[in-house]
Motif scaffolding. Structure first.
Motif, PDB file in Angstrom:
ATOM      1  N   TYR A   8      33.122  43.408  34.593  1.00 11.43           N
ATOM      2  CA  TYR A   8      32.745  44.544  33.998  1.00 11.43           C
ATOM      3  C   TYR A   8      32.076  45.227  35.524  1.00 11.43           C
ATOM      4  CZ  TYR A   8      33.389  42.239  29.764  1.00 11.43           C
ATOM      5  OH  TYR A   8      34.054  42.003  28.693  1.00 11.43           O
ATOM      6  N   VAL A   9      32.345  46.743  35.509  1.00  7.82           N
ATOM      7  CA  VAL A   9      31.681  47.272  36.732  1.00  7.82           C
ATOM      8  C   VAL A   9      31.124  48.518  35.934  1.00  7.82           C
ATOM      9  CG1 VAL A   9      32.127  48.673  38.729  1.00  7.82           C
ATOM     10  CG2 VAL A   9      33.605  46.784  38.016  1.00  7.82           C
ATOM     11  N   ASP A  10      29.661  48.909  36.323  1.00  4.25           N
ATOM     12  CA  ASP A  10      28.733  49.754  35.953  1.00  4.25           C
ATOM     13  C   ASP A  10      28.075  50.395  36.997  1.00  4.25           C
ATOM     14  OD1 ASP A  10      29.212  49.744  33.034  1.00  4.25           O
ATOM     15  OD2 ASP A  10      28.681  47.774  33.199  1.00  4.25           O
ATOM     16  N   ALA A  11      28.380  51.811  36.983  1.00  3.37           N
ATOM     17  CA  ALA A  11      27.373  52.514  37.941  1.00  3.37           C
ATOM     18  C   ALA A  11      27.160  54.018  37.369  1.00  3.37           C
ATOM     19  CB  ALA A  11      28.423  52.975  39.128  1.00  3.37           C
TER      20      ALA A  11
ATOM     21  N   LEU B  16      27.862  49.860  42.801  1.00  3.25           N
ATOM     22  CA  LEU B  16      28.211  49.558  41.610  1.00  3.25           C
ATOM     23  C   LEU B  16      27.430  48.065  41.265  1.00  3.25           C
ATOM     24  CD1 LEU B  16      32.241  49.553  42.541  1.00  3.25           C
ATOM     25  CD2 LEU B  16      30.682  51.283  41.648  1.00  3.25           C
ATOM     26  N   VAL B  17      27.191  48.238  40.094  1.00  3.40           N
ATOM     27  CA  VAL B  17      26.976  46.943  39.379  1.00  3.40           C
ATOM     28  C   VAL B  17      27.893  46.247  38.515  1.00  3.40           C
ATOM     29  CG1 VAL B  17      25.120  45.778  37.674  1.00  3.40           C
ATOM     30  CG2 VAL B  17      24.552  47.823  38.948  1.00  3.40           C
ATOM     31  N   CYS B  18      28.291  44.733  38.961  1.00  2.00           N
ATOM     32  CA  CYS B  18      29.522  44.196  38.170  1.00  2.00           C
ATOM     33  C   CYS B  18      28.703  42.904  37.498  1.00  2.00           C
ATOM     34  CB  CYS B  18      30.351  43.524  39.233  1.00  2.00           C
ATOM     35  SG  CYS B  18      31.299  44.659  40.209  1.00  2.00           S
ATOM     36  N   LEU B 199      26.034  41.125  39.790  1.00  4.69           N
ATOM     37  CA  LEU B 199      26.066  41.188  41.145  1.00  4.69           C
ATOM     38  C   LEU B 199      25.770  42.940  41.566  1.00  4.69           C
ATOM     39  CD1 LEU B 199      28.933  38.959  41.470  1.00  4.69           C
ATOM     40  CD2 LEU B 199      26.827  38.493  42.812  1.00  4.69           C
TER      41      LEU B 199
END
Lengths: 233, 247
Positions: A8-11, B16-18, B199
């Motif tokens: 999952y990727v969040d920004a 980016l937070v993965c 991450l």
């Protein structure tokens, strides 16, 4: 946002730029829309970001059978941003009437973008347009015609090697020197649609030589079911 | 970044937070690593006051590379870092930007190295102030945190016990942004869940709120540095003697 299985990727702090390839039959219909608009106009355009003589009515999209496609892509964009980190919870608390369970969208403006040699679009965001333009939350551009010299490798005719005719998005950022950049240049390709927040700055570099760089740009607004209900009261 | 059939999302200006869920067998091994580190620290009679004397990293709780190898989880960490690296390289023009700004480009391959790792163990009232990992002693580019133990009252907030309803024990990432009032936010609160690995860029600010009551909030944090094959080649064959300070 789910990128793949168990990844999952969040920004949620980022303005997201989404893109998709328009099916060929729809590209043809969008070209017909622009041909019709340009034929009906005086052919001159204007120097405004939204050229008033090249405005496209929602009825015209309906007539050519592409309105549903546009609305579907606007919905996809909304689904994407709602899955970005805590953006959904943020909207529920920041926008009156939450929690918001459904979102209504509408096209606010749409217009033909037609550029010939030496023409350029200065830096602008669609949220800050002059005049009596209404507010919008997301914006988009799609590409319908690209001069061949933009697709080829830059040659002596280029003004700035490799950048002519590109759209350049400038997002807030550069917070990380290794893995972020504040400039994102995209080489236009026929049949691609880009959707982005109306607050995202962008510009288009000029080019030299024959040919037309043609596209359609539009702005859309959102309102939740709960916001609408509040207004009706 | 490809998010499904014919749908791409890009935000090259964003940190980016993965995240990913750690397989059960690996989770047990990470737990064993943290148990061993905490037992050894206790045996050495290190006091809690000394833990943070050198910054955010609690010195008696640092985890050596060998410990990860011994418990067979080092490869997993490096694999996840590689997936993170692939993700950022597919984000807009990041790959071409790195090719341009880092000497030696185009960069065809990236080497990663675990710089630091440590146990994070918090009890009642403890908190971690806002910090980033990039300004620590050694250079690092990517940081990670994984959760091993989470007190029940953090998972299911109990309003009688909460200090700040719903936020106790959460990690909060504060990214540069808020540029769009509708679709962005500057704070991203994540309730810790056992078995999840996050991450993020080492430059991303984050903090952890305290909690009340029994239990331990335990995890493992680490920093990783990244260098391209081409950057390494630039260094090869270059040696310079360090001048003698007495001269």
């Amino acid at each position: 946002m789910k990128l793949s299985e168990n990844w999952y990727v969040d920004a949620p702090w980022a303005q997201l730029l989404c893109s998709t390839k328009i099916p060929d039959d729809k590209v043809q219909k969008f070209i017909e829309v622009t041909d019709e608009v340009l034929n009906e106009s005086d052919g001159l355009g204007t120097k405004e970001v939204v050229p008033s003589s090249w405005v496209i009515s929602t009825e015209k999209f309906q007539k050519h059978g592409v309105l549903d496609f546009i609305m579907q892509m606007i919905d996809n964009y909304m689904i994407t941003i709602l899955s970005n980190g805590n953006v959904k919870q943020h909207m529920d608390s920041a926008i009156d009437g939450g929690p918001h369970t459904a979102w209504h969208s509408r096209i606010v403006h749409a217009w033909v973008v037609s550029q010939k040699q030496n023409d350029y679009l200065p830096t602008h965001a669609h949220s800050q347009m002059e005049g009596e333009h209404q507010c919008s939350k997301i914006s988009a551009v799609m590409y319908l015609k690209i001069p061949p010299q933009m697709e080829r490798k830059p040659n002596e005719a280029s003004i700035k090697m490799g950048k002519d005719g590109q759209i350049s998005f400038t997002g807030m950022g550069d917070a990380d020197p290794f893995q972020t950049t504040s400039l994102y240049n995209i080489i236009p390709e026929v049949g691609w649609l880009y959707l982005f927040p109306s607050t995202l700055n962008h510009m288009v570099f000029p080019f030299v030589g024959d040919g037309e760089r043609r596209g359609i740009a539009f702005n859309a607004d959102f309102m939740s079911k709960e916001q609408l209900q509040k207004m009706k009261r | 970044m490809r998010f499904g059939e014919n749908w791409y999302v890009h935000a090259p200006w964003a940190q980016l937070v993965c995240c990913t869920e750690i397989p059960e067998d690996k989770l047990i091994k990470f737990m064993a690593v943290s148990n061993e580190v905490l037992d050894e620290a206790e045996a050495s009679l290190a006091t809690n006051d000394d833990n943070f004397s050198d910054g955010v990293i609690p010195l008696p709780w640092t985890i050596s590379d060998e410990k990860f190898v011994k418990y067979d989880v080092r490869t997993y960490i490096m694999e996840m870092v590689t997936v993170y690296m692939e993700t950022i390289l597919s984000n807009g023009n990041i790959q071409s930007n790195l090719d341009q700004i880092l000497e030696g480009g185009p960069h065809t391959q990236w080497h990663t190295r675990l710089v630091d790792a440590w146990v994070v163990s918090q009890k009642e009232n403890d908190y971690i102030p806002v910090h980033t990992h990039h300004n620590q002693k050694e250079s690092c580019k990517i940081s990670g945190i994984l959760y091993l133990k989470v007190p029940e009252q953090i998972e299911t907030p109990n309003t009688d016990m909460s200090i700040r309803g719903g936020k106790d024990g959460q990690i909060v990432f504060t990214g540069m942004g808020g540029a769009d009032p509708f679709s962005t936010t500057v704070q991203f609160n994540v309730p810790p869940e056992v078995g999840w690995l996050y991450l993020f860029p080492s430059t991303l600010n984050h903090q952890v709120y305290p909690f009340k009551g029994e239990g331990e909030r335990r995890g493992i944090s680490f920093n990783v540095d990244v260098i391209s094959k081409e950057q390494l080649q630039l260094f090869e064959g270059i040696t310079q003697e360090v001048p003698n300070e007495t001269e």
